[in-house]
Motif scaffolding. Sequence first.
Motif, PDB file in Angstrom:
ATOM      1  N   THR A 127       0.832  -1.217   0.000  1.00  0.00           N
ATOM      2  CA  THR A 127       0.000   0.000   0.000  1.00  0.00           C
ATOM      3  C   THR A 127       0.860   1.258   0.000  1.00  0.00           C
ATOM      4  N   THR A 131       0.686   3.891  -2.929  1.00  0.00           N
ATOM      5  CA  THR A 131       0.236   5.258  -2.622  1.00  0.00           C
ATOM      6  C   THR A 131       1.262   6.285  -3.110  1.00  0.00           C
ATOM      7  N   ALA A 156      10.380  11.067   4.598  1.00  0.00           N
ATOM      8  CA  ALA A 156      11.052  10.407   3.479  1.00  0.00           C
ATOM      9  C   ALA A 156      11.636   9.037   3.816  1.00  0.00           C
ATOM     10  N   VAL A 178      12.647  15.246   3.358  1.00  0.00           N
ATOM     11  CA  VAL A 178      12.546  15.769   4.730  1.00  0.00           C
ATOM     12  C   VAL A 178      12.498  14.564   5.652  1.00  0.00           C
ATOM     13  N   GLY A 180      13.281  13.175   9.972  1.00  0.00           N
ATOM     14  CA  GLY A 180      13.670  13.456  11.357  1.00  0.00           C
ATOM     15  C   GLY A 180      14.829  12.577  11.798  1.00  0.00           C
ATOM     16  N   ARG A 181      15.337  11.749  10.849  1.00  0.00           N
ATOM     17  CA  ARG A 181      16.406  10.818  11.212  1.00  0.00           C
ATOM     18  C   ARG A 181      17.680  11.129  10.431  1.00  0.00           C
ATOM     19  N   VAL A 221       2.817  13.657   6.195  1.00  0.00           N
ATOM     20  CA  VAL A 221       2.867  14.027   7.617  1.00  0.00           C
ATOM     21  C   VAL A 221       1.623  14.791   8.073  1.00  0.00           C
ATOM     22  N   ALA A 245       1.005  11.230   9.521  1.00  0.00           N
ATOM     23  CA  ALA A 245       1.966  10.710  10.507  1.00  0.00           C
ATOM     24  C   ALA A 245       2.278  11.746  11.595  1.00  0.00           C
ATOM     25  N   VAL A 267      -4.854  12.313  -1.949  1.00  0.00           N
ATOM     26  CA  VAL A 267      -4.619  10.975  -2.513  1.00  0.00           C
ATOM     27  C   VAL A 267      -5.120   9.916  -1.543  1.00  0.00           C
ATOM     28  N   ASP A 268      -5.989   9.055  -2.024  1.00  0.00           N
ATOM     29  CA  ASP A 268      -6.472   7.916  -1.234  1.00  0.00           C
ATOM     30  C   ASP A 268      -6.206   6.631  -2.008  1.00  0.00           C
ATOM     31  N   LEU A 312       7.068   0.554  14.357  1.00  0.00           N
ATOM     32  CA  LEU A 312       6.692   1.353  13.176  1.00  0.00           C
ATOM     33  C   LEU A 312       6.055   2.674  13.614  1.00  0.00           C
TER      34      LEU A 312
HETATM   35  P1  NDP Z   1       5.838   5.041   7.999  1.00  0.00           P
HETATM   36  O1  NDP Z   1       5.646   4.908   9.462  1.00  0.00           O
HETATM   37  O2  NDP Z   1       6.614   4.022   7.252  1.00  0.00           O
HETATM   38  O3  NDP Z   1       6.494   6.451   7.651  1.00  0.00           O
HETATM   39  C1  NDP Z   1       6.024   7.653   8.192  1.00  0.00           C
HETATM   40  C2  NDP Z   1       7.192   8.609   8.290  1.00  0.00           C
HETATM   41  O4  NDP Z   1       6.695   9.876   8.669  1.00  0.00           O
HETATM   42  C3  NDP Z   1       8.200   8.216   9.365  1.00  0.00           C
HETATM   43  O5  NDP Z   1       9.139   7.290   8.903  1.00  0.00           O
HETATM   44  C4  NDP Z   1       8.825   9.569   9.643  1.00  0.00           C
HETATM   45  O6  NDP Z   1       9.764   9.839   8.609  1.00  0.00           O
HETATM   46  C5  NDP Z   1       7.660  10.555   9.458  1.00  0.00           C
HETATM   47  N1  NDP Z   1       7.039  10.906  10.726  1.00  0.00           N
HETATM   48  C6  NDP Z   1       6.543  10.079  11.674  1.00  0.00           C
HETATM   49  N2  NDP Z   1       6.044  10.771  12.706  1.00  0.00           N
HETATM   50  C7  NDP Z   1       6.235  12.077  12.419  1.00  0.00           C
HETATM   51  C8  NDP Z   1       5.934  13.284  13.092  1.00  0.00           C
HETATM   52  N3  NDP Z   1       5.337  13.285  14.279  1.00  0.00           N
HETATM   53  N4  NDP Z   1       6.264  14.432  12.491  1.00  0.00           N
HETATM   54  C9  NDP Z   1       6.865  14.456  11.288  1.00  0.00           C
HETATM   55  N5  NDP Z   1       7.190  13.342  10.601  1.00  0.00           N
HETATM   56  C10 NDP Z   1       6.854  12.174  11.158  1.00  0.00           C
HETATM   57  O7  NDP Z   1       4.363   5.180   7.370  1.00  0.00           O
HETATM   58  P2  NDP Z   1       3.914   5.057   5.839  1.00  0.00           P
HETATM   59  O8  NDP Z   1       4.957   5.625   4.982  1.00  0.00           O
HETATM   60  O9  NDP Z   1       3.380   3.692   5.598  1.00  0.00           O
HETATM   61  O10 NDP Z   1       2.652   6.025   5.858  1.00  0.00           O
HETATM   62  C11 NDP Z   1       2.857   7.433   5.972  1.00  0.00           C
HETATM   63  C12 NDP Z   1       1.529   8.141   6.154  1.00  0.00           C
HETATM   64  O11 NDP Z   1       0.753   7.991   4.983  1.00  0.00           O
HETATM   65  C13 NDP Z   1       0.688   7.612   7.311  1.00  0.00           C
HETATM   66  O12 NDP Z   1       0.032   8.667   7.942  1.00  0.00           O
HETATM   67  C14 NDP Z   1      -0.302   6.707   6.607  1.00  0.00           C
HETATM   68  O13 NDP Z   1      -1.484   6.563   7.355  1.00  0.00           O
HETATM   69  C15 NDP Z   1      -0.504   7.467   5.331  1.00  0.00           C
HETATM   70  N6  NDP Z   1      -0.946   6.616   4.233  1.00  0.00           N
HETATM   71  C16 NDP Z   1      -2.059   7.013   3.545  1.00  0.00           C
HETATM   72  C17 NDP Z   1      -2.530   6.291   2.508  1.00  0.00           C
HETATM   73  C18 NDP Z   1      -3.692   6.793   1.742  1.00  0.00           C
HETATM   74  O14 NDP Z   1      -4.320   6.002   1.032  1.00  0.00           O
HETATM   75  N7  NDP Z   1      -3.995   8.074   1.811  1.00  0.00           N
HETATM   76  C19 NDP Z   1      -1.909   5.005   2.131  1.00  0.00           C
HETATM   77  C20 NDP Z   1      -0.665   4.724   2.835  1.00  0.00           C
HETATM   78  C21 NDP Z   1      -0.247   5.505   3.879  1.00  0.00           C
HETATM   79  P3  NDP Z   1      11.254  10.345   8.931  1.00  0.00           P
HETATM   80  O15 NDP Z   1      11.789   9.393   9.945  1.00  0.00           O
HETATM   81  O16 NDP Z   1      11.947  10.318   7.628  1.00  0.00           O
HETATM   82  O17 NDP Z   1      11.082  11.730   9.495  1.00  0.00           O
END
Ligand code: NDP
Length: 327
Positions: A127, A131, A156, A178, A180-181, A221, A245, A267-268, A312
Motif C-alpha cells: 500500500t 500510494t 522520506a 525531509v 527526522g532521522r 505528515v 503521521a 490521494v487515497d 513502526l
Molecule cells: P511510515 O511509518 O513508514 O512512515 C512515516 C514517516 O513519517 C516516518 O518514517 C517519519 O519519517 C515521518 N514521521 C513520523 N512521525 C512524524 C511526526 N510526528 N512528524 C513528522 N514526521 C513524522 O508510514 P507510511 O509511509 O506507511 O505512511 C505514511 C503516512 O501515509 C501515514 O500517515 C499513513 O497513514 C498514510 N498513508 C495514507 C494512505 C492513503 O491512502 N492516503 C496510504 C498509505 C499511507 P522520517 O523518519 O523520515 O522523518
Amino acid sequence: MYKAIVIEKDDAGYRAELRQQDDSALPEGDVTVRVSHSTLNYKDGLAITGKGPVVRRFPMVPGIDLVGTVEHSESADYKVGDAVVHTGWGVGEVHPGGLAEKARLKGEWLVPLPAAFTPTQAMAIGTAGFTAMLCVMALERHGVTPDQGEVLVTGAAGGVGSVAVSVLSKLGYTVVAVSGRPEETDFLKELGASEVLDRAAFSQPAKPIAKERWAGAIDVVGSHTLANVCSQMKYRGVVAACGLAGGMDFPATVAPFILRGVTLAGVDSVMCPRDERIAAWNRLARDLDASKLEMISREIGLSEAIAVAGQLLEGKVRGRVIVDINR
Ligand code: NDP
C-alpha cells in the motif's frame, strides 16, 4: 485450520495475538487466497497496537496488503493457481486481512501480480509504495514536470516516502527529502535525494506565505508540516497529500491557494478505482528501480509482526516491512 494474527476487543481489553483459526472464520468472498507475504503499513501499526481507530469489526485479522496464490475461485477473472496482489478496500479494517495464511476476498478487489515483480517485491511496494505512485501520478496530472524545479518529499525515510523518493528520482526530478532521522541521510541520498532537510524546520506553525521553493511536493505528515509545505510552494505548485503521521489537523491559511494558485491534491489508495490501480502497478513496474526495493525493505516472520508494529508507530522502521507468512 490456518494461522492468523487476530485482534480482539472485549472486556479484557484490546489485544492482538497469533493463533490458529478454523476455516469457518473466513469471511464472505468469491476468491480464497493462500497468502505467502503481507506487509506492515502505518495503518497496520495503528490496528495492531490499537493506537488509532482503524479496526471497526472484531475479531479482525489485520494486514491491508497481501500477495499469494488463488486456492479457490468463483470469480470469472481468477482461476486456481493465479498469483494476485491485494491492497486496501477496507481489508484489515472491516474485512479480515493479509496477516494470515488464508484470506477470502472479492475478486474485483484483486490485481494480477505484475510480471515485473516477485511476490516479495510486490510486498516491498505494498500500500505504501502504491500510494507513493498515486501521489506521483497526481503531481503529473496537475502538470508538474522535472524542469519546473525541486520536488519535496516529507516523511522520506518511511514507507511511502522512500518509494516516492526512488520513483521521482528515476523520473528525473530533483528530489529534496525531509526526515527526522539524520542517520538515514546516506540511505535517502542513495535512493536519489539531492538534499535532506531536518523535519524540525517544518514542525512549527506555518506563515501564510513563505519563500517560494518547491514545484511539487508529496506529504505524508499532515498538520504543521503540510501547512509549511503549502506556504513554500512555487507559483502554481502542486502538493499531493496522503498522510497524517504528524497529525490529522491542517493549521494553514488559504493564502498559498489564492495568491500562488497552489493545488492541494488529496490521494487515497483504499477505494482507488480498479483501472487506476492497474495503471499505478504498471507505472511502478516501469518507473521504480526494482534493485532499490532491497534497500528499502526488510523481511520479518509472522510471529514478529506484533512487536514490529509498535516500532513502526515510533518512527523506528526504515522503509518497508515485508511479512513472510510461512515463518
Ligand atoms: P511510515 O511509518 O513508514 O512512515 C512515516 C514517516 O513519517 C516516518 O518514517 C517519519 O519519517 C515521518 N514521521 C513520523 N512521525 C512524524 C511526526 N510526528 N512528524 C513528522 N514526521 C513524522 O508510514 P507510511 O509511509 O506507511 O505512511 C505514511 C503516512 O501515509 C501515514 O500517515 C499513513 O497513514 C498514510 N498513508 C495514507 C494512505 C492513503 O491512502 N492516503 C496510504 C498509505 C499511507 P522520517 O523518519 O523520515 O522523518
